[in-house]
Write a protein that holds these residues in place. Structure first.
Motif, PDB file in Angstrom:
ATOM      1  N   UNK A   1       0.837  -1.709  -0.162  1.00 52.76           N
ATOM      2  CA  UNK A   1       0.038  -0.367   0.064  1.00 52.76           C
ATOM      3  C   UNK A   1       1.003   1.041  -0.164  1.00 52.76           C
ATOM      4  N   UNK A   2       2.227   1.167   0.358  1.00 51.19           N
ATOM      5  CA  UNK A   2       2.966   2.331   0.488  1.00 51.19           C
ATOM      6  C   UNK A   2       2.936   3.133  -0.323  1.00 51.19           C
ATOM      7  N   UNK A   3       3.484   1.566  -1.585  1.00 46.71           N
ATOM      8  CA  UNK A   3       4.259   2.038  -2.947  1.00 46.71           C
ATOM      9  C   UNK A   3       3.265   2.142  -3.799  1.00 46.71           C
ATOM     10  N   UNK A   4       2.272   1.649  -3.834  1.00 40.57           N
ATOM     11  CA  UNK A   4       1.099   2.075  -4.502  1.00 40.57           C
ATOM     12  C   UNK A   4       0.605   3.513  -3.815  1.00 40.57           C
ATOM     13  N   UNK A   5       0.730   4.358  -2.587  1.00 45.72           N
ATOM     14  CA  UNK A   5       0.725   5.281  -2.308  1.00 45.72           C
ATOM     15  C   UNK A   5       1.540   6.102  -3.482  1.00 45.72           C
ATOM     16  N   UNK A   6       2.601   5.711  -3.584  1.00 47.12           N
ATOM     17  CA  UNK A   6       3.745   7.301  -3.977  1.00 47.12           C
ATOM     18  C   UNK A   6       3.372   6.523  -5.528  1.00 47.12           C
ATOM     19  N   UNK A   7       3.746   5.361  -5.780  1.00 48.87           N
ATOM     20  CA  UNK A   7       3.023   5.520  -7.175  1.00 48.87           C
ATOM     21  C   UNK A   7       1.318   6.243  -7.638  1.00 48.87           C
ATOM     22  N   UNK A   8       0.526   6.126  -7.328  1.00 50.98           N
ATOM     23  CA  UNK A   8      -0.723   6.982  -7.066  1.00 50.98           C
ATOM     24  C   UNK A   8       0.390   8.658  -7.420  1.00 50.98           C
TER      25      UNK A   8
END
Length: 421
Positions: A405-412
Motif C-alpha cells: 500500500x505504501x508503494x502504491x500510494x507513491x505510485x499514484x
C-alpha cells in the motif's frame, strides 16, 4: 486515439484493477512520470572505486553510463552520442580514459564533455564542442548507494530517502566493520509487470507456501528461524513509497547480541575464523554472513533484501528484468565472503530454491490478471490492525500488505502529479 488510463480509477486504498499489470498505455505513463521523475538506483560505490571506472546500466528504458572522473566525482550520462545517437559504450564495466563513439569517432571525457571530433574543420564553424556533452542526469549518493534522476527539481536524495536511511545504515552493517562490496550478480527476465516484483519483496505472506522446497532443504534450526509469520516481525511504511519488512527482529542490528550462540550451520566457519580473529570479531563476521533480518524496499527499483541487492528494470508492460547482486565484505576474510556466496546461490541463484519458485508465482500473477475484466487485486491484508507510530509511520504484522500500500500510494502520487493543476 484512445484516452489515457486514469490512475485514480485503477487504484483504491486497498485494491487495484488487474489492468495495472498489462495496460501498455499505463506502462508508458509510468516510464515518464515515475522513472523520469524519481530517484532511480543505478550503482553501488564499490562498482566504480577508482577514477576511470565505469559501468553501463539503465534508468527506466534509458541506457546510461555511470563513471568516476579523474577528480573522483561520479557522473551518470545517457549512453548516446550527440552526433547520430549511437551508443558510445557497450561494455558492462571497465576502466577507461574516455568514451569514443564507434560510428564517427566523437570522443567524450569521463565527465561527459565532448573532447574530440575527427575532421572538425568539416563543420566550418557550425559546431561548438562545449554545447554537446553527453547528457548528464542529476546524481547523489547515500551510504554507498548511487542514485540518478532526470528531474532537476526533485527533492534532495537525503530527503527522498527520509525514514529509510536508518534501515540502509543497518543493512550496510553486513560489512562486519569493513565496507560492503558487490560480488557479482545474475540477471534474468520474467514475463510479468514490474510492480508484481515490487510487491514481492514486501510480501512475507507467501514465504512458507512458495518457498516450502527451500525450507525443506535447510536444517531444523534454520527452519525455525525462518518461521516468522507468527512472530514479532512487522511491515512499516517509511514514506515516499519505501517500506521495511522485518522478518527476524534479532537480526535487525548485526552489531548487537554478539553473545548469542553461533548457529550450527556456521560452526565450521567460526572455527576457521578463530585462527585469525578475536572471538568478538568472529561472532560479528558470522552474524554478517547470515545477513540482515529484514527486506528494505526503496521505491521504485531497489530492494536491500536480507543479504543482497534486488534491482528491477521494466522492459515492457508484461516483461521485467531482475538483477540479484551478491554483496560481501570489502577487505574482510575471503572464507566469509565465500560462505555468503554459497548462501546466495542456495536461495537467489539460478539453480537455487528461492528465485525459480518466486518467478513461477510472478508469472502466474501476470497470466491470471488477464482473466476477466474489472476484477480487483486485493491489497488489504493487515489493514484492520494497522497502527501508527509516534513518528507517523504506519505499521502492521509481518504478513500485512502495508508495504504494498505504501508503494502504491507513491505510485499514484507520481502518476497524478501536476494533473489538473
Amino acid at each position: 486515439m484512445n484516452d489515457l488510463p486514469d490512475p485514480k480509477k485503477l487504484l483504491g486504498a486497498d485494491r487495484a484493477d488487474g489492468s495495472i499489470y498489462s495496460d501498455p498505455d499505463l506502462y508508458d505513463m509510468e516510464m515518464d512520470r515515475i522513472f523520469m521523475h524519481n530517484w532511480i538506483w543505478v550503482a553501488h560505490r564499490s562498482e566504480l572505486p577508482e577514477p576511470g571506472d565505469f559501468i553501463t546500466t539503465f534508468v527506466g528504458p534509458h541506457p546510461v553510463i555511470v563513471s568516476r572522473d579523474r577528480k573522483g566525482i561520479v557522473h551518470v550520462m545517457l549512453n548516446r552520442c550527440r552526433h547520430r545517437a549511437a551508443t558510445v559504450c557497450e561494455l558492462k564495466s571497465g576502466k577507461t580514459a574516455s568514451f569514443v563513439c564507434p560510428y564517427h569517432g566523437w570522443a567524450y571525457g569521463l565527465d561527459g564533455a565532448l573532447r574530440g571530433v575527427p575532421h572538425q574543420d568539416g563543420y566550418t564553424g557550425q559546431l561548438d564542442k562545449a554545447e554537446l556533452p553527453l547528457v548528464s542526469l542529476r546524481v547523489e549518493e547515500y551510504n554507498g548507494l548511487i542514485f540518478a534522476t532526470f528531474d532537476a527539481d526533485i527533492m534532495p536524495l537525503d530527503e527522498w530517502l527520509g525514514r529509510a536511511k536508518p534501515w540502509i545504515d543497518l543493512f550496510m552493517k553486513q560489512g562486519a566493520g569493513w565496507p560492503v562490496k558487490t560480488m557479482g550478480e545474475h540477471k534474468f527476465t520474467f514475463p510479468g509487470n514490474w510492480k508484481i516484483q515490487l510487491e514481492n519483496t514486501t510480501d512475507a505472506y507467501h514465504f512458507p507456501i512458495v518457498h516450502k522446497s527451500f525450507l525443506d532443504s535447510v536444517d531444523q534450526e534454520t527452519q525455525n528461524t525462518l518461521t516468522f509469520l507468527g512472530g514479532s516481525g512487522f511491515v512499516e511504511d517509511l514514506g515516499h513509497g519505501h517500506s521495511v519488512m522485518v522478518m527476524i527482529p534479532e537480526l535487525v542490528d548485526l552489531d548487537e547480541k554478539l553473545d548469542a550462540p553461533i548457529p550450527e550451520r556456521f560452526a565450521e566457519l567460526a572455527a576457521e575464523l578463530e585462527k585469525d580473529y578475536a572471538p568478538d570479531q568472529v561472532r560479528r563476521i558470522v552474524r554478517a554472513v547470515g545477513g540482515s533480518g529484514f527486506n528494505l524496499n526503496l521505491f521504485p527499483n531497489l530492494a536491500c533484501s536480507m543479504a543482497f541487492f534486488r534491482v528491477l528494470r521494466p522492459l515492457s508492460a508484461t516483461e521485467t528484468e531482475i538483477r540479484h547482486i551478491a554483496i560481501g565484505m570489502d577487505g574482510g576474510p575471503e572464507i566469509a565472503n565465500q560462505a555468503r556466496l554459497r548462501l546466495h546461490e542456495h536461495f537467489q541463484g539460478p539453480m537455487g530454491f528461492g528465485t525459480p519458485d518466486d518467478a513461477e508465482a510472478w508469472d502466474r500473477v501476470q497470466r491470471g490478471s488477464l482473466a476477466g475484466r474489472n476484477i480487483s487485486v486485493l491489497l488489504n491484508r493487515g489493514l484492520g490492525h494497522e497502527a501508527q507510530r509516534e513518528d507517523g509511520n504506519l505499521f502492521s504484522d509481518v504478513s500485512a500488505e502495508t508495504g504494498m500500500r505504501a508503494a502504491y500510494r507513491q505510485w499514484l502520487a507520481a502518476m497524478t502529479a501536476g494533473v489538473g493543476q
